[in-house]
Each structure stands twice: as C-alpha cells, then as structure tokens.
Design a protein around this motif. Structure first.
Motif, mmCIF file in Angstrom:
data_model
loop_
_atom_site.group_PDB
_atom_site.id
_atom_site.type_symbol
_atom_site.label_atom_id
_atom_site.label_comp_id
_atom_site.label_asym_id
_atom_site.label_seq_id
_atom_site.Cartn_x
_atom_site.Cartn_y
_atom_site.Cartn_z
ATOM 1 N N TYR A 112 0.818 -1.212 0.000
ATOM 2 C CA TYR A 112 0.000 0.000 0.000
ATOM 3 C C TYR A 112 0.855 1.267 0.000
ATOM 4 N N SER A 113 2.040 1.179 0.550
ATOM 5 C CA SER A 113 2.918 2.353 0.625
ATOM 6 C C SER A 113 4.342 1.885 0.833
ATOM 7 N N GLY A 114 5.281 2.795 0.615
ATOM 8 C CA GLY A 114 6.686 2.471 0.801
ATOM 9 C C GLY A 114 7.558 3.644 0.428
ATOM 10 N N THR A 115 8.851 3.385 0.361
ATOM 11 C CA THR A 115 9.828 4.406 -0.005
ATOM 12 C C THR A 115 10.840 3.799 -0.963
ATOM 13 N N GLY A 116 11.130 4.495 -2.049
ATOM 14 C CA GLY A 116 12.164 4.065 -2.980
ATOM 15 C C GLY A 116 11.690 3.016 -3.972
ATOM 16 N N ASN A 117 12.665 2.465 -4.678
ATOM 17 C CA ASN A 117 12.394 1.498 -5.736
ATOM 18 C C ASN A 117 11.822 0.210 -5.157
ATOM 19 N N ARG A 118 10.993 -0.463 -6.001
ATOM 20 C CA ARG A 118 10.454 -1.741 -5.556
ATOM 21 C C ARG A 118 9.890 -2.511 -6.753
#
Length: 577
Positions: A112-118
């Motif tokens: 649902y959310s995060g930070t940076g590349n994935r």
C-alpha cells in the motif's frame, strides 16, 4: 581560471574545484581514470552516487544531481483468465502510496505504501466472464491491467523470424519500434531485422571479430561487444563507428547493455568482471564486480548483462551456472545477490522486463527459462526447438526474442492470448471477425499472420488484434468446417448447410430431339445436379450425371436433357447440389 574557487560544469555534473592559480587545464592533463581500489559504486538511474576521480593529481568527489523522476517499468500488462499475481518495477526516490481501482485487482497490504524502488507485486482473481480492464495507481502513475476473458488461452508458438543468412548469432537487442538487432557472430557483422516488413539489413560488415553482444539506445545508436578485438564499439545512427572501451580495459567482452541514461554495462568475460561506462563522465570505465574489489562478490566467465529501470544489473554468471543481480539501492550502495543458483547449465543470455521478471538463455539445456519476480520461481518457457540459444531480449509485452545460435536463426516466443471458440456461420455468403487477440498490439503480420485451410474461407485485414474473414455460400445440403490458425491456435469455422426443399416440377415437355426438358422451382441460392439411368433400381451412386439446370432467376431452374440413344425408357433425378 582565476585564483580562488572555480566551478566547471561537466555534462550536467557540478564539480567544485579548489585550485591554486597556477593550475592548468590544458591537455594532456585532464579528467583521469578512476584508480584501482577507488572504483565508484554506480547509482540507480534515479539515485545519488559519489564518484571518486582524479584531476590534476587531486582527489575529487563528483556528485551527480539526483534524478528525481518517478516511473514504472511498464504501464500496460495483460494477464490470463486464471487467478494469479504479477509485478511491476517502481522507480521512486521518495515515499509513495499505491491503490487498486477494482475489486478483482488488488494489492497486498505490504504494498500500500513504501519508499524508494520496488518490484511491486499485485494480485488478481479468476475471470469467469468477458475480458476486463482495471488500473493500479502507484506513486501517481497509472498501470492498466487487462485480464483475458474465460474463453481465452495462452498462445505462444516458437516462431522463426529469420532462418537464413546468419552464422551462429549470439545476441539480440530491440528498439522501441520492435526492430531486432543481431550480433551475427560467425559472419563478424551486426544486422537489423525490420519488424514492419521483415527485411534484413547489415549495419556493420567489417572491423569486427566474433561480436557476441549488442544493445541499442533510443536514438538508434548501436553498442557492440567486439569480443575478438577486446573492445566495445558504438555505431552511431549516422553510421559512424567509434570505440568506447579499448584494450586492456576489457578482455573478451561478451555482453553489453544500457541503462535509462545510456550508461553502458559490460560483461567483461575474460576479466571475470562487470564494468560500466559512465557517459556523463566522458566515457570513464568503472568496475562494479571483480575479485579484486570484493572477494565475496565474484562472477565466473560472465556472458551477458541486463539492466532494469532503477539500475539493477542482472548477470548471466555462466561459469557458476547462476543468475545474479547487482542491486542498486537508493543510498548509492550496491549488493550482489544470487537469483537462480540451480537448474541452469551454461546460462549465456539474460534479459529483464518491466515487471522485474528475468529471462534466461539456458544454453546447455537448449532452453529458455523465466524467473518470476512475484514468486521467485524458475519455470521453463521453451524446452524444444532450440540449439544452443546464446542471447535473448524481451519487449514490453513479454514477447521473447532468441538468438538460436546452433540453428543459425532468430526466433520469437510471443506472449499472447487467443479465444479459440468455434465460429458458427449461416449458409449464405458473408463475413465475420474473430475475438480480439490480447494484447491488441500483438504482431499478427509476417510469420505470425493467420492462415486458412479452405478456399471458401478467406482472411481479411487485421486491425487492433481483430482478424476479419469472409466465406462463400454453402449450397450443399451438409454443413462444412474449415480452420483459421492464429498464433498456433486452431479456430474452427462451421458453416450451416443450405436449406433445400423438394423441387416443384413444372413445364415438362419432349424436345425435338426426343429428350426431355423440364422446369422446377426452389430456393434462389440453391444448386442442383441432374442424374439419369435406365434402371431406377440402381444405387444413386451408379446413376450418370447428365448436367446441371440453369437458374433463370427467382428460384426458377430449367434443364434440357441430351438426345436419348434408343433407350426404351430413361429416368431422371434432381439432386442438390
């Protein structure tokens, strides 16, 4: 240059130089190569990295500006009707949120959310109805997902694009239009197959020695691993050829790839190393993986490299029978990890798609395999029809292009879905269309063009994945079936029989030559044959065909028999057709 602080802009890289007034920038003194042991850690294409360099004998720190663009590895995906999961590469420097636009298409709560590349994984339920489309909104970017209807099935016949004129091709690359660039190793040449009409042209015919790698950028410049000459070359779109990397910076390089800002990555096979040419630093060569940099990060006889959007580097570690990934982290460090450590024998080619899925030319097994990012599972896509596949590439739709070296051919494994439901047509002449092939932009021309196995069934134009066809009238009392072959799938087209009613006989008369003439009425579109015999007890197959009646219009048919041959009596029968 004045005394004090001076600023010099080098290809959008701000270098702050604190130099004495007597310093000179005239050649041959200039930006120097990175010293061994000070090799920089390359950044993902949207991340900061610091690069140690030397200029006038001074150690400098070059800090490229952060490329703050947010994007996806692809913006359209097509899935089969079964429930499953897939992924898309997200390139982001900051925090992000994601949400699904439909009940059948959903995200795990961890995405649902995060930070940076994935590699962002999503799921979808089984489709028991018609083809449907929904979206995922990821970091402000829209991914459109189309799921094929319940009647669709995968259609992926291994098909030869080019089967002559090549000698042990070792690598392929694709441009944005779908044209295929070929390292024709045995012919010491680089060639191009044009998707629009299938001709092959030679781009480089001299100056190469066993080229094993090829890549192409968005401007049409072609990059070549000139293995036998121990160099990396570039053929500009203008046809001019230059050398990017000289001996002894590389030894027998076999693979070459580009990132999103056209940095060049090299599988330096003879040096057991992975290297990078930094285009923003005047072509400086840095070493990413090598035994002398970090004994824990090693590759053995690497044959190919591929790069995804965030700058992660995928390596065909041929000598170790493994696929490895050099991960580009947002903090400018990289870590080498092993994606596939078993099930391979001499992997010589590697490619990655916009979902982070990795494709492998498993050469000694004569197979093409896929490592799926969503599950981490290795599956076999092609297990027959290949001989020493050395190189491969994948396009945005998941179609895989293969350098089938042992067969001196270039082949394609399409990724498409076809509805092979039988088409039922009326007896009268007409036209119809097949359900659309998914994705709609799938190539259905050249070797992928549909075919018909009957003269009465004629194929028409193909527009946006929709195949049109026409058929003649079926004047028979029996139905008939023909087939359209579409991407290896056989689709039956059954045409109903013409409805025939018994003829209504009228106008019987004897002609001057002694033969009969008669008129009868029936359906206007029907056709008939007149049979005759002197013994009505014979099977119908033994009756002689004496002619066909003429259609005078409005369902009125007339027949005049030939003169009799002294028969005591003769019998006639009308048959359809």
């Amino acid at each position: 240059m004045a005394v004090g602080n001076a600023t010099m802009k080098m290809n959008q890289l701000n270098v702050h130089l604190f130099l004495a007034w007597w310093a000179s920038l005239r050649e041959p003194v200039g930006p120097g190569r990175v010293r061994q042991g000070l090799a920089p850690s390359p950044f993902a294409s949207n991340a900061m990295r610091s690069l140690p360099r030397s200029l006038l004998g001074l150690a400098l720190l070059l800090a490229p500006a952060v490329w703050a663009q947010t994007g996806l590895g692809t913006y359209q995906l097509t899935e089969g009707p079964a429930a499953g999961s897939d992924s898309v590469v997200l390139m982001a420097t900051n925090s992000w949120v994601a949400q699904a636009g439909g009940s059948w298409l959903y995200l795990p709560t961890t995405n649902y959310s995060g930070t940076g590349n994935r590699n962002l994984i999503f799921n979808f339920t089984a489709n028991h109805g018609a083809t449907r489309t929904s979206t995922l909104l990821i970091a402000g970017q829209t991914l459109t997902v189309t799921q094929a209807g319940a009647t669709y099935s995968a259609a992926n016949p291994l098909t030869a694009l080019l089967a002559s004129g090549l000698n042990a091709p070792s690598a392929v690359a694709l441009d944005g239009a779908g044209n295929v660039y070929i390292a024709d190793t045995g012919n010491n040449a680089i060639k191009k197959w044009t998707v629009a009409n299938g001709p092959v042209s030679t781009l480089v015919s001299s100056g190469l020695l066993r080229p094993n790698g090829v890549a192409v950028d968005g401007a049409g410049n072609v990059y070549i691993a000139d293995t036998g000459n121990n160099v990396i070359k570039k053929r500009a779109a203008s046809s001019a050829i230059s050398t990017l990397v000289q001996t002894p910076q590389v030894a027998g390089p076999c693979g070459v790839a580009l990132d999103s800002v056209t940095n060049v990555y090299i599988a330096d096979t003879g040096d057991n190393a992975i290297k990078e040419v930094l285009v923003q630093l005047y072509g400086s060569v840095s070493t990413l993986v090598a035994p002398y940099l970090n004994p824990a990060y090693q590759v053995k006889v690497p044959s190919a490299v591929a790069v995804d959007g965030p700058g992660n580097v995928y390596i065909a570690d041929t000598g170790d029978n493994a696929i490895k990934e050099l991960i580009a982290a947002n903090n400018a460090t990289k870590a080498l990890t092993t994606l596939v450590s078993s099930g391979l024998a001499q992997p010589d080619g590697v490619a990655v798609d916009g979902g982070g899925n990795v494709y492998i030319a498993d050469s000694a097994h004569n197979a093409i395999k896929k490592w799926t990012a969503a599950s981490g599972v290795l599956t076999t896509l092609v297990s027959s029809g290949l001989a020493q596949p050395y190189g491969l590439a994948v396009d945005g739709a998941g179609n895989v292009y293969i350098a089938d070296s042992g067969n001196n051919a270039i082949k394609e494994l399409p990724r498409a879905f076809v509805d092979a439901t039988t088409k039922t047509e009326p007896a009268s002449a007409g036209s119809d269309v097949l359900p659309a092939v998914l994705p709609l932009a799938e190539n259905l021309s050249g070797p992928f063009a549909p075919t018909s196995d009957a003269a009465w069934l004629t194929l028409g134009a193909v527009v946006n994945g929709v195949v049109s066809f026409s058929f003649t009238a079926n004047n028979s009392s029996s139905s008939r079936t023909a087939h359209i072959t579409l991407l290896g799938q056989s689709i039956a087209v059954t045409q109903a029989a013409m409805a025939v009613t018994p003829p209504v006989l009228s106008g019987w008369q004897k002609t001057a030559n002694g033969g009969p003439s008669f008129v009868f009425t029936n359906n206007q579109g029907a056709s008939f044959t007149v049979l005759s015999t002197t013994n009505p007890g014979l099977p119908l197959t033994n009756w002689a065909v004496v002619g066909t009646p003429s259609n005078n219009g409005s369902g009125r048919f007339q027949f005049t028999a030939p003169a009799p041959t002294n028969d005591p009596q003769r019998y006639y029968r009308v048959r359809s057709p």
